[in-house]
Design an enzyme around this catalytic site. Structure first.
Site, PDB file in Angstrom:
ATOM      1  N   ASP A  50       0.850  -1.191   0.000  1.00 44.25           N
ATOM      2  CA  ASP A  50       0.000   0.000   0.000  1.00 44.25           C
ATOM      3  C   ASP A  50       0.894   1.253   0.000  1.00 44.25           C
ATOM      4  OD1 ASP A  50      -2.380   1.453   0.224  1.00 44.25           O
ATOM      5  OD2 ASP A  50      -2.381   1.347   2.421  1.00 44.25           O
ATOM      6  N   ASP A  79       3.047   4.682  -5.347  1.00 42.61           N
ATOM      7  CA  ASP A  79       2.408   5.978  -5.143  1.00 42.61           C
ATOM      8  C   ASP A  79       3.373   7.082  -5.569  1.00 42.61           C
ATOM      9  OD1 ASP A  79       1.233   8.296  -4.347  1.00 42.61           O
ATOM     10  OD2 ASP A  79       0.862   7.680  -2.278  1.00 42.61           O
TER      11      ASP A  79
HETATM   12  P1  13P Z   1      -8.462   4.498   6.101  1.00 42.86           P
HETATM   13  O1  13P Z   1      -7.435   4.275   7.163  1.00 42.86           O
HETATM   14  O2  13P Z   1      -9.045   5.847   6.138  1.00 42.86           O
HETATM   15  O3  13P Z   1      -9.493   3.418   6.088  1.00 42.86           O
HETATM   16  O4  13P Z   1      -7.685   4.428   4.701  1.00 42.86           O
HETATM   17  C1  13P Z   1      -7.088   3.231   4.303  1.00 42.86           C
HETATM   18  C2  13P Z   1      -6.329   3.393   3.047  1.00 42.86           C
HETATM   19  O5  13P Z   1      -6.688   4.106   2.155  1.00 42.86           O
HETATM   20  C3  13P Z   1      -5.089   2.612   2.892  1.00 42.86           C
HETATM   21  O6  13P Z   1      -4.393   2.953   1.755  1.00 42.86           O
END
Ligand code: 13P
Length: 287
Positions: free
Chosen positions: A84, A105
């Site tokens: 992520d 990203d």
């Molecule tokens: P939240 O923590 O607001 O649920 O966002 C999660 C997210 O977008 C991880 O990339």
């Protein structure tokens, strides 16, 4: 076996539902999410931020843990293990370690640099059959030290990045990581609509899934969102259940101090949150 997120997201986009990405922090988190996905026969994406990667001892440890769980818990639904908000080097490290999906990203770079770096990673991911998510227009709020102002993506830049051959695209549409402030203006459906019109079949990703009202989630899905990221909401559910356990003095009763007991209410709370989200996103029964 871990799979790329490509097939599950292509199906989701065509079927007008979304697959949840739930971020993991430890063994309990991972186990709760995988068991819920299996119980609901839903595809799922496990998200790992670079910070969570460090916390869990590194990407190889995570790959080992997740692969072990898939086998020993008998998980047969499609599961992607996804980096992520990765940096360029982080994405390379995850590809090397055995992740089946990565996000690069590059939203904080000038668009030309985002394009150049995304292009290189698309080539590597394609060769290995790994899915790749790119981002245009930063997501607001703070996540693992990455702070974004939450601007809306430029639909032409989205098209430019989508045309590089990425698997899925995160476009900023006024969404924010973490809790939404009282005065939040809501998602910009105008931007989302324009992005979808320019990018066609490309599965779009909605970050900051925590706290977005159900009707906005449904509308976003109807406008092409096929992957929704949730992190903070599982953390809050875990925290609340753990707090209740301690405040009720249960850790002081019998063997209540045993971590397997102490962490159990939090793990159950994560399962309930994941179930609620999968139902809302429409991915139940879609494995
Ligand atoms: P939240 O923590 O607001 O649920 O966002 C999660 C997210 O977008 C991880 O990339």
């Amino acid at each position: 076996m871990l799979v790329s997120a490509k097939e599950m997201l292509t199906k989701a986009k065509a079927g007008k539902y979304a697959v949840g990405q739930f971020n993991i922090n430890n063994l309990e988190w991972t186990k709760s999410i995988l068991l819920t996905a299996q119980e609901l026969n839903s595809p799922v994406i496990l998200g790992v931020s670079e910070g969570a990667g460090k916390y869990m001892c590194g990407y190889k440890t995570i790959v080992g843990m997740v692969n072990g769980m898939l086998e020993e818990l008998g998980i047969t639904v499609p599961v992607a293990l996804h980096l992520d908000h990765g940096s360029y080097d982080g994405a390379l490290a995850c590809i090397e370690a055995g992740f089946s999906s990565v996000m690069f990203d590059g939203s904080h770079y000038p668009i030309d640099e985002n394009v150049a770096k995304t292009t290189e990673l698309v080539k590597i991911c394609n060769e290995k059959g790994i899915s790749i998510e790119a981002e245009v227009g930063s997501i607001g709020g703070e996540e693992d030290g990455v702070v974004g102002a939450g601007e809306c993506a430029d639909p032409d830049e989205c098209k430019m990045i989508a045309d590089l051959g990425v698997t899925m695209l995160a476009a900023g549409i006024g969404n924010i990581h973490g809790k939404y402030p009282e005065n939040w203006a809501g998602l910009s459906f105008e931007t989302l609509d324009a992005v979808q019109q320019k990018t066609g079949d490309m599965p779009l990703v909605l970050h900051g899934g925590t706290g977005i009202p159900a009707e906005m989630i449904q509308k976003a899905i109807s406008l092409g969102v096929s992957k929704i990221n949730v992190n903070t909401e599982c953390q809050l559910a875990f925290q609340e259940a753990t707090r209740k356990y301690i405040e009720a003095g249960k850790d002081l009763e019998g063997k209540g101090f045993d971590p397997r007991k102490l962490l159990a209410p939090g793990a159950e709370a994560i399962k309930a949150t994941v179930k609620e989200k999968m139902e809302l996103f429409g991915s139940v029964g879609k494995a």
